[in-house]
Design an enzyme around this catalytic site. Structure first.
Site, PDB file in Angstrom:
ATOM      1  CB  SER A 142       0.874 -11.549  13.505  1.00 49.61           C
ATOM      2  OG  SER A 142       1.903 -11.244  14.431  1.00 49.61           O
ATOM      3  CE1 TYR A 155      -1.252  -6.388  14.403  1.00 49.15           C
ATOM      4  CE2 TYR A 155      -0.114  -8.155  15.560  1.00 49.15           C
ATOM      5  CZ  TYR A 155      -0.278  -7.372  14.432  1.00 49.15           C
ATOM      6  OH  TYR A 155       0.526  -7.578  13.327  1.00 49.15           O
TER       7      TYR A 155
HETATM    8  N1  LIG Z   1       5.998  -5.763  10.700  1.00 45.44           N
HETATM    9  C1  LIG Z   1       5.848  -6.831  11.458  1.00 45.44           C
HETATM   10  O1  LIG Z   1       6.711  -7.132  12.306  1.00 45.44           O
HETATM   11  C2  LIG Z   1       4.646  -7.712  11.304  1.00 45.44           C
HETATM   12  C3  LIG Z   1       4.624  -8.919  12.015  1.00 45.44           C
HETATM   13  C4  LIG Z   1       3.530  -9.743  11.899  1.00 45.44           C
HETATM   14  C5  LIG Z   1       2.474  -9.396  11.084  1.00 45.44           C
HETATM   15  N2  LIG Z   1       2.502  -8.231  10.396  1.00 45.44           N
HETATM   16  C6  LIG Z   1       1.350  -7.895   9.553  1.00 45.44           C
HETATM   17  O2  LIG Z   1       1.792  -7.618   8.243  1.00 45.44           O
HETATM   18  C7  LIG Z   1       0.859  -6.771   7.600  1.00 45.44           C
HETATM   19  C8  LIG Z   1       1.596  -5.613   6.947  1.00 45.44           C
HETATM   20  O3  LIG Z   1       2.166  -4.810   7.964  1.00 45.44           O
HETATM   21  P1  LIG Z   1       3.538  -4.021   7.799  1.00 45.44           P
HETATM   22  O4  LIG Z   1       4.437  -4.504   8.847  1.00 45.44           O
HETATM   23  O5  LIG Z   1       3.989  -4.032   6.407  1.00 45.44           O
HETATM   24  O6  LIG Z   1       3.060  -2.561   8.273  1.00 45.44           O
HETATM   25  P2  LIG Z   1       3.061  -1.141   7.547  1.00 45.44           P
HETATM   26  O7  LIG Z   1       2.464  -0.192   8.538  1.00 45.44           O
HETATM   27  O8  LIG Z   1       4.402  -0.843   6.991  1.00 45.44           O
HETATM   28  O9  LIG Z   1       2.042  -1.368   6.334  1.00 45.44           O
HETATM   29  C9  LIG Z   1       0.656  -1.570   6.545  1.00 45.44           C
HETATM   30  C10 LIG Z   1      -0.102  -0.891   5.411  1.00 45.44           C
HETATM   31  O10 LIG Z   1      -1.513  -1.112   5.626  1.00 45.44           O
HETATM   32  C11 LIG Z   1      -2.180   0.111   5.319  1.00 45.44           C
HETATM   33  N3  LIG Z   1      -3.479   0.183   5.984  1.00 45.44           N
HETATM   34  C12 LIG Z   1      -3.732   0.404   7.299  1.00 45.44           C
HETATM   35  N4  LIG Z   1      -5.054   0.443   7.509  1.00 45.44           N
HETATM   36  C13 LIG Z   1      -5.653   0.223   6.303  1.00 45.44           C
HETATM   37  C14 LIG Z   1      -7.000   0.146   5.877  1.00 45.44           C
HETATM   38  N5  LIG Z   1      -8.006   0.295   6.740  1.00 45.44           N
HETATM   39  N6  LIG Z   1      -7.242  -0.108   4.575  1.00 45.44           N
HETATM   40  C15 LIG Z   1      -6.221  -0.249   3.686  1.00 45.44           C
HETATM   41  N7  LIG Z   1      -4.924  -0.167   4.024  1.00 45.44           N
HETATM   42  C16 LIG Z   1      -4.651   0.066   5.323  1.00 45.44           C
HETATM   43  C17 LIG Z   1      -1.225   1.196   5.803  1.00 45.44           C
HETATM   44  O11 LIG Z   1      -1.534   2.459   5.223  1.00 45.44           O
HETATM   45  C18 LIG Z   1       0.126   0.641   5.381  1.00 45.44           C
HETATM   46  O12 LIG Z   1       0.462   1.045   4.081  1.00 45.44           O
HETATM   47  C19 LIG Z   1      -0.139  -6.340   8.690  1.00 45.44           C
HETATM   48  O13 LIG Z   1      -1.301  -7.122   8.592  1.00 45.44           O
HETATM   49  C20 LIG Z   1       0.605  -6.649   9.966  1.00 45.44           C
HETATM   50  O14 LIG Z   1      -0.263  -6.876  11.050  1.00 45.44           O
HETATM   51  C21 LIG Z   1       3.571  -7.366  10.486  1.00 45.44           C
END
Ligand SMILES: NC(=O)c1ccc[n+]([C@@H]2O[C@H](COP(=O)([O-])OP(=O)(O)OC[C@H]3O[C@@H](n4cnc5c(N)ncnc54)[C@H](O)[C@@H]3O)[C@@H](O)[C@H]2O)c1
Length: 272
Positions: A142, A155
């Protein structure tokens, strides 16, 4: 033919957001997919989207924090497809709260999914990626793996750890001449359900957090997936997603630890 045609790609956390978009974009580019998540309804929707564009996909329930299950999953996927070329360690959760307010359990939970989930996925699939002769580990950190903000210590810790782990692995693969590329991804704000799915300490309003996030997150998951796959094609060490990620990366480079005063002030003024 694309870079991904015929390759076997694993996406964790594929039921939503970036993981779903990655699954769809990989399928469009001809990859054969293994998708997994703890959210089975969301996973079934992703599976239907992939099948709708003619993609080959197997989907499995998997909690990435359960090491033994992840190890068994990697062997099952490799056996099913006859090999694995790419793993996208994407599954993640959000948690908001100050160090004073958070319990050890809250911190453990974030580390279990956001850090250990990535380590489990990397270690489990690495032998298969090496055996493929053309492997790639893609770990989703991230912008919070580049700089820290108040209320995100757990986080931040997980995402900084993912970056360190991934950058070290990349150098090991180079020095040992293993046929595995390694990419660390640092998204800025992406319009997903991460804040809505997230948890927080008592006294912090969930809906306020989610609507502040919605205002700050500018990039669509599809755009994020396209940027990630372009970076993977080029074998990049680091992929930044969104103008916010570029600006914040520059801020940290220019100010060094001085960014902390600027970010603390921004957080205070915006009630974050
Ligand atoms: N959205 C943002 O702004 C952002 C920014 C930086 C990094 N990220 C990272 O991107 C990645 C995806 O996040 P996103 O934004 O798509 O969020 P999201 O919540 O839409 O998707 C995350 C997915 O991970 C699944 N998940 C959670 N815990 C789990 C587990 N223990 N085992 C298997 N699956 C699990 C959830 O059910 C969900 O489907 C994450 O690692 C997040 O930290 C997101």
């Amino acid at each position: 033919m694309t870079h991904f045609t015929g390759k076997v790609a694993v996406v964790t956390g594929a039921a939503s957001g970036i993981g779903r978009a990655l699954s769809v974009e990989l399928a469009r580019r001809g990859a054969r997919l293994a998708i997994c998540d703890v959210d089975l309804d969301g996973l079934a929707e992703t599976e239907a989207l992939v099948k709708g564009i003619g993609g080959e996909v197997r989907s499995d329930a998997l909690d990435v924090s359960q090491r033994e299950l992840v190890l068994a999953y990697a062997d099952t996927v490799a056996e099913h497809f006859g090999g694995v070329h790419l793993v996208f360690n994407n599954a993640g959760i959000a948690f908001t709260g100050s160090v004073e307010q958070m319990s050890f359990k809250d911190i453990d939970r974030v580390m279990d999914v956001d850090f250990w989930g990535v380590v489990n996925g990397t270690k489990a699939f690495l032998p298969h990626l090496i055996a493929s002769g053309d492997g790639h580990v893609v770990n989703i950190s991230s912008v919070f793996g580049l700089f820290a903000v108040p209320t995100q210590s757990a986080y931040n810790a997980a995402k900084f750890a993912v970056r360190g782990f991934t950058e070290s692995l990349r150098q090991e693969m180079i020095n040992t001449q293993r046929p595995v590329k390694v990419t660390c991804v640092h998204p800025g704000g992406i319009k997903t359900n991460i804040a809505r799915n997230g948890e927080q300490v008592e006294g912090v309003d969930h809906d306020d957090l989610a609507s502040s996030f919605d205002k700050l997150a500018r990039t669509s998951p599809q755009k994020a997936a396209e940027v990630i796959l372009r970076g993977v094609e080029k074998g990049k060490a680091r992929v930044l997603i969104g103008a916010d990620a570029w600006v914040l990366d520059k801020l940290v480079r220019v100010t060094g630890p001085g960014y902390q005063r600027i970010v603390a002030g921004f957080s205070r003024r915006n009630g974050l």
